[in-house]
Design a protein around this motif. Sequence first.
Motif, PDB file in Angstrom:
ATOM      1  N   LEU A 147      46.054 -33.336  43.111  1.00 14.35           N
ATOM      2  CA  LEU A 147      45.976 -32.891  41.632  1.00 14.35           C
ATOM      3  C   LEU A 147      46.875 -31.944  41.148  1.00 14.35           C
ATOM      4  O   LEU A 147      47.759 -31.715  40.364  1.00 14.35           O
ATOM      5  CB  LEU A 147      44.709 -33.606  41.333  1.00 14.35           C
ATOM      6  CG  LEU A 147      43.860 -34.342  41.106  1.00 14.35           C
ATOM      7  CD1 LEU A 147      42.358 -34.196  40.808  1.00 14.35           C
ATOM      8  CD2 LEU A 147      44.252 -34.663  39.920  1.00 14.35           C
ATOM      9  N   PRO A 148      47.233 -31.096  42.041  1.00 12.52           N
ATOM     10  CA  PRO A 148      47.860 -29.895  41.181  1.00 12.52           C
ATOM     11  C   PRO A 148      49.020 -29.635  41.193  1.00 12.52           C
ATOM     12  O   PRO A 148      49.683 -29.571  39.818  1.00 12.52           O
ATOM     13  CB  PRO A 148      47.655 -28.963  42.382  1.00 12.52           C
ATOM     14  CG  PRO A 148      46.303 -29.050  42.711  1.00 12.52           C
ATOM     15  CD  PRO A 148      46.486 -30.638  43.363  1.00 12.52           C
ATOM     16  N   SER A 149      49.592 -30.563  42.188  1.00 17.36           N
ATOM     17  CA  SER A 149      51.093 -31.018  41.528  1.00 17.36           C
ATOM     18  C   SER A 149      51.177 -32.310  39.951  1.00 17.36           C
ATOM     19  O   SER A 149      52.177 -32.681  40.135  1.00 17.36           O
ATOM     20  CB  SER A 149      52.004 -31.440  42.646  1.00 17.36           C
ATOM     21  OG  SER A 149      51.875 -30.394  43.060  1.00 17.36           O
ATOM     22  N   ALA A 150      50.799 -33.318  40.767  1.00 20.30           N
ATOM     23  CA  ALA A 150      50.172 -34.653  39.668  1.00 20.30           C
ATOM     24  C   ALA A 150      50.122 -33.632  38.654  1.00 20.30           C
ATOM     25  O   ALA A 150      50.417 -34.529  37.431  1.00 20.30           O
ATOM     26  CB  ALA A 150      49.924 -35.570  40.116  1.00 20.30           C
ATOM     27  N   GLU A 151      49.153 -33.125  37.954  1.00 15.93           N
ATOM     28  CA  GLU A 151      49.136 -32.332  36.588  1.00 15.93           C
ATOM     29  C   GLU A 151      50.151 -32.356  35.632  1.00 15.93           C
ATOM     30  O   GLU A 151      50.455 -32.282  34.899  1.00 15.93           O
ATOM     31  CB  GLU A 151      48.091 -31.481  36.407  1.00 15.93           C
ATOM     32  CG  GLU A 151      48.614 -30.327  37.832  1.00 15.93           C
ATOM     33  CD  GLU A 151      47.235 -29.239  36.762  1.00 15.93           C
ATOM     34  OE1 GLU A 151      46.845 -29.862  35.272  1.00 15.93           O
ATOM     35  OE2 GLU A 151      46.878 -28.560  37.228  1.00 15.93           O
ATOM     36  N   CYS A 155      51.618 -34.280  32.862  1.00 13.18           N
ATOM     37  CA  CYS A 155      50.054 -33.921  31.818  1.00 13.18           C
ATOM     38  C   CYS A 155      49.023 -33.944  31.443  1.00 13.18           C
ATOM     39  O   CYS A 155      48.552 -34.495  30.587  1.00 13.18           O
ATOM     40  CB  CYS A 155      50.716 -34.305  30.531  1.00 13.18           C
ATOM     41  SG  CYS A 155      52.812 -33.525  30.693  1.00 13.18           S
ATOM     42  N   LEU A 156      48.476 -33.871  32.795  1.00 12.56           N
ATOM     43  CA  LEU A 156      47.109 -34.431  32.491  1.00 12.56           C
ATOM     44  C   LEU A 156      46.151 -33.415  32.238  1.00 12.56           C
ATOM     45  O   LEU A 156      45.987 -32.516  32.578  1.00 12.56           O
ATOM     46  CB  LEU A 156      46.549 -34.722  34.582  1.00 12.56           C
ATOM     47  CG  LEU A 156      47.202 -35.517  35.062  1.00 12.56           C
ATOM     48  CD1 LEU A 156      46.493 -35.969  36.394  1.00 12.56           C
ATOM     49  CD2 LEU A 156      47.226 -37.287  34.286  1.00 12.56           C
ATOM     50  N   SER A 157      44.979 -33.652  31.838  1.00 15.93           N
ATOM     51  CA  SER A 157      44.108 -33.645  31.030  1.00 15.93           C
ATOM     52  C   SER A 157      43.259 -32.822  31.624  1.00 15.93           C
ATOM     53  O   SER A 157      43.169 -33.465  32.652  1.00 15.93           O
ATOM     54  CB  SER A 157      43.619 -33.484  29.510  1.00 15.93           C
ATOM     55  OG  SER A 157      43.356 -34.536  29.704  1.00 15.93           O
ATOM     56  N   SER A 207      53.392 -44.490  44.516  1.00 16.43           N
ATOM     57  CA  SER A 207      53.970 -43.319  44.961  1.00 16.43           C
ATOM     58  C   SER A 207      54.764 -43.065  44.129  1.00 16.43           C
ATOM     59  O   SER A 207      55.677 -42.509  43.945  1.00 16.43           O
ATOM     60  CB  SER A 207      54.600 -43.106  46.568  1.00 16.43           C
ATOM     61  OG  SER A 207      55.274 -44.248  46.614  1.00 16.43           O
ATOM     62  N   PHE A 208      55.175 -43.889  43.500  1.00 18.28           N
ATOM     63  CA  PHE A 208      57.118 -44.436  42.479  1.00 18.28           C
ATOM     64  C   PHE A 208      56.130 -44.832  40.728  1.00 18.28           C
ATOM     65  O   PHE A 208      57.308 -44.109  40.573  1.00 18.28           O
ATOM     66  CB  PHE A 208      57.769 -45.704  43.285  1.00 18.28           C
ATOM     67  CG  PHE A 208      58.404 -45.691  44.452  1.00 18.28           C
ATOM     68  CD1 PHE A 208      59.354 -44.789  44.736  1.00 18.28           C
ATOM     69  CD2 PHE A 208      56.607 -46.505  45.558  1.00 18.28           C
ATOM     70  CE1 PHE A 208      59.782 -45.027  45.696  1.00 18.28           C
ATOM     71  CE2 PHE A 208      57.933 -45.896  46.894  1.00 18.28           C
ATOM     72  CZ  PHE A 208      59.171 -45.584  47.268  1.00 18.28           C
ATOM     73  N   VAL A 209      54.852 -45.195  40.802  1.00 21.76           N
ATOM     74  CA  VAL A 209      54.515 -45.656  39.290  1.00 21.76           C
ATOM     75  C   VAL A 209      54.797 -44.323  38.615  1.00 21.76           C
ATOM     76  O   VAL A 209      54.312 -42.685  39.334  1.00 21.76           O
ATOM     77  CB  VAL A 209      53.958 -45.460  38.679  1.00 21.76           C
ATOM     78  CG1 VAL A 209      53.934 -47.414  40.112  1.00 21.76           C
ATOM     79  CG2 VAL A 209      52.296 -44.939  39.857  1.00 21.76           C
ATOM     80  N   GLN A 210      55.180 -43.773  37.313  1.00 19.96           N
ATOM     81  CA  GLN A 210      55.445 -42.540  36.690  1.00 19.96           C
ATOM     82  C   GLN A 210      53.925 -41.803  35.562  1.00 19.96           C
ATOM     83  O   GLN A 210      54.303 -40.982  35.623  1.00 19.96           O
ATOM     84  CB  GLN A 210      56.552 -42.332  35.602  1.00 19.96           C
ATOM     85  CG  GLN A 210      57.713 -42.768  36.792  1.00 19.96           C
ATOM     86  CD  GLN A 210      58.211 -41.246  37.335  1.00 19.96           C
ATOM     87  OE1 GLN A 210      58.570 -40.515  37.261  1.00 19.96           O
ATOM     88  NE2 GLN A 210      58.578 -41.694  39.266  1.00 19.96           N
ATOM     89  N   GLY A 211      53.546 -43.296  35.123  1.00 17.14           N
ATOM     90  CA  GLY A 211      52.836 -43.175  33.950  1.00 17.14           C
ATOM     91  C   GLY A 211      51.295 -42.721  34.320  1.00 17.14           C
ATOM     92  O   GLY A 211      51.121 -43.304  35.424  1.00 17.14           O
ATOM     93  N   TYR A 212      50.291 -42.268  34.017  1.00 18.71           N
ATOM     94  CA  TYR A 212      49.319 -41.974  34.306  1.00 18.71           C
ATOM     95  C   TYR A 212      48.360 -42.888  34.380  1.00 18.71           C
ATOM     96  O   TYR A 212      47.535 -43.059  35.685  1.00 18.71           O
ATOM     97  CB  TYR A 212      48.165 -40.850  33.217  1.00 18.71           C
ATOM     98  CG  TYR A 212      46.739 -40.805  33.391  1.00 18.71           C
ATOM     99  CD1 TYR A 212      46.333 -40.354  34.592  1.00 18.71           C
ATOM    100  CD2 TYR A 212      45.540 -41.376  32.265  1.00 18.71           C
ATOM    101  CE1 TYR A 212      44.850 -39.689  34.720  1.00 18.71           C
ATOM    102  CE2 TYR A 212      44.083 -41.612  32.926  1.00 18.71           C
ATOM    103  CZ  TYR A 212      43.887 -40.596  33.670  1.00 18.71           C
ATOM    104  OH  TYR A 212      42.724 -40.828  34.261  1.00 18.71           O
ATOM    105  N   SER A 213      48.605 -44.355  33.350  1.00 21.77           N
ATOM    106  CA  SER A 213      47.673 -45.452  33.457  1.00 21.77           C
ATOM    107  C   SER A 213      47.906 -45.829  34.992  1.00 21.77           C
ATOM    108  O   SER A 213      47.074 -46.785  35.675  1.00 21.77           O
ATOM    109  CB  SER A 213      47.786 -46.079  31.774  1.00 21.77           C
ATOM    110  OG  SER A 213      47.171 -45.051  31.147  1.00 21.77           O
ATOM    111  N   GLY A 282      67.668 -38.473  35.114  1.00 22.97           N
ATOM    112  CA  GLY A 282      67.153 -38.774  34.164  1.00 22.97           C
ATOM    113  C   GLY A 282      66.003 -37.832  33.855  1.00 22.97           C
ATOM    114  O   GLY A 282      65.293 -37.340  34.740  1.00 22.97           O
ATOM    115  N   SER A 283      65.755 -38.020  32.531  1.00 21.52           N
ATOM    116  CA  SER A 283      64.636 -37.233  31.825  1.00 21.52           C
ATOM    117  C   SER A 283      63.072 -38.102  32.455  1.00 21.52           C
ATOM    118  O   SER A 283      62.044 -38.135  32.433  1.00 21.52           O
ATOM    119  CB  SER A 283      64.261 -36.874  31.020  1.00 21.52           C
ATOM    120  OG  SER A 283      64.401 -37.318  29.841  1.00 21.52           O
ATOM    121  N   ALA A 284      63.632 -39.694  32.370  1.00 22.02           N
ATOM    122  CA  ALA A 284      62.105 -40.618  32.688  1.00 22.02           C
ATOM    123  C   ALA A 284      62.221 -41.103  33.955  1.00 22.02           C
ATOM    124  O   ALA A 284      60.242 -41.329  34.025  1.00 22.02           O
ATOM    125  CB  ALA A 284      63.385 -42.208  32.146  1.00 22.02           C
TER     126      ALA A 284
END
Length: 694
Positions: A147-151, A155-157, A207-213, A282-284
Amino acid sequence: MADEYVKRSYKRFEEEDDDDDYAGVPSNDGGYYRNDSRANDDEGHSDSTEGHDEDDEIYEGEYQGIPRADSGKTGGMDGMGVAEAQQFRDLSAFEGEVRKDREELAQQYETILQECGHGKFQWTLYFVLGLALMADGVEIFVVGFVLPSAEKDMCLSEPNKGMLGLIVYLGMMVGAFVWGGLADRIGRRQTLLISLSINSVFAFFSSFVQGYSSFLFCRLASGVGIGGSIPIVFSYYSEFLAQEKRGEHLSWLCMFWMIGGIYASAMAWAIIPHYGWSFQMGSAYQFHSWRVFVLVCAFPSVAAISALSTMPESPRFYLENGKHDEAWMILKQVHDTNMRAKGYPERVFSVTTIKTVKQFDELMNMSDTAAWHQKWRLKLAAVFHQVWNNFQTIFSPEYRRTTYMMMAVWFSMSFSYYGLTVWFPDMIKYLQKQEYASRTKVFVKERVEHVTFNFTLENQVHRQGQYFNDKFMNMKLRSMVFEDSLFEECFFEDITSSNTFFKNCTFISTLFYNTDLFKYRLINSKLINSTFLHNKEGCLLSDISDENNAYMVYFVSFLGTLAVLPGNIVSALLMDKIGRLRMLAGSSVISCVSCFFLSFGNSESAMIALYCLFGGISIASWNSLDVLTVELYPTTAFGFLNALCKLAAVLGISIFTSFVGITKAVPILFASGALAAGSFLALKLPETRGQVLQ
């Protein structure tokens, strides 16, 4: 019949020769053990591949050396008489026969396990199933460590972080109920392989997906998969253990849950802080070190799948489902493996006929011309019907009182243990923040002109300051607060900040270039002729001392997990000596007392020591509760109780963490009260020590 089974002991192998054993054993149950060859010829049983039935037709499976189950195995409708077919139509009579068959099977199966002995086969299975239990222990810690790194990446609230912490328990709750029910229908091994495969696949994807959902969904599915490990592993292993070994070795099996926690803590400590272990396209797309940790945490589950594929199904499951030949072959394998390892390869498995439970063929009334989808639909309906019937059985009048007591004990234990387990690291963080805040430096009415700041500023408060033509370049701002200050003709370049705010400040002719000082960091501030260029993309982070805080979380989790080692050893050695109920009630009372003393821990070190004491004592309660549940209920009920456990965990975590920073008395009182109630109710449960596995 029960007396005859009890009198027969495996010790006969140590006292007599093999030939004498087989010649002199009584056979009141119609050929359960081999006598001499004449007796076998008279009874029509086969000891080798040369046997024939009365019509000189080769018995199916006899070429493998499998004895015919004349009285035990139930076949199709062709071999049934009219009277038996009529009994199948009478559901109540059929259920009565099934109950009687299961009681006889329980007694006979215990005696067979005595003959098979305890040795190499059970120890091999111990390590294989231990990997599956280890995977469950790892799953509990994964999200909390990342969690500390994933946020930062997502950009986790705060609500999103809370949901990510709870989603694993929700998935495990669903998985425990689903897989526990299916294990009684399609088999322990098969169900465990499916559930671990689902866990491995979605842990890999997460481990590979990028989005929060998508990450949330993968962790949910991973939790659903691993949710079946605890109820299936304990039921699976218990069906290879004789009653005098069951309590001890099931307690030893719990050691792997501890090993899983240690593995997760060590891997987090070794991998996550190494931010260089990352790449991005890239940035994605970004793949940082915490994703490597998530990938590594899937290894125990993958290893469990590989090892489990070499092990057989539970013979008890086969016998419960009318598959005599398959069960006999597995029990013979267990016997021969143990005897060869002990140096007695000449000893022969003396069992010929094993009692099986009568089965109802759900396709008996369907014609052979029925479409495949109709047969599959009927089979699925039969699976659901059997799982639902098994679930309803635990609430029948015979078991209702015990079930409600078990539900209360499971709920109270889970509510207190998991609630404290998650509340405690949050409480440590709160104490760290208090200690950090006590070292805050305050500067008032300072005037700074023509100065270049290119170093880190941390944990300071500047009030009513005046800054003229100053440059803030290539620097980090950590927990900095500027109040009622003036910045005129200043230049901010390449600024990275966390927990930094400007309150009631005025900026005149000031340029912000490549900074993360977004306008939401400027609270009630005025911007006069000021410009923001090339703002950094990122999240508003409020954590302090991220790296040191992460190390502390890993270290505390490591100590808390390691502290259960003494409790595991004590419970394993005493489980079969003092009984399950005394172990459960006694350890719950001592856990309640140790939990109460947490309220007197005012320092970080004292809280950690008391938490380790609580974990080391409470593990004995969990071990005895697992053993008690296995010996009282089938896997379906174990899965239901484990699902209830995860529901209680979600409630406990939600309630306990809401009091962080407010008071620690309420969570401690809740946990102590729940443990006290659980220990009282545990004394009302039936003792299962010395009983056969029903």
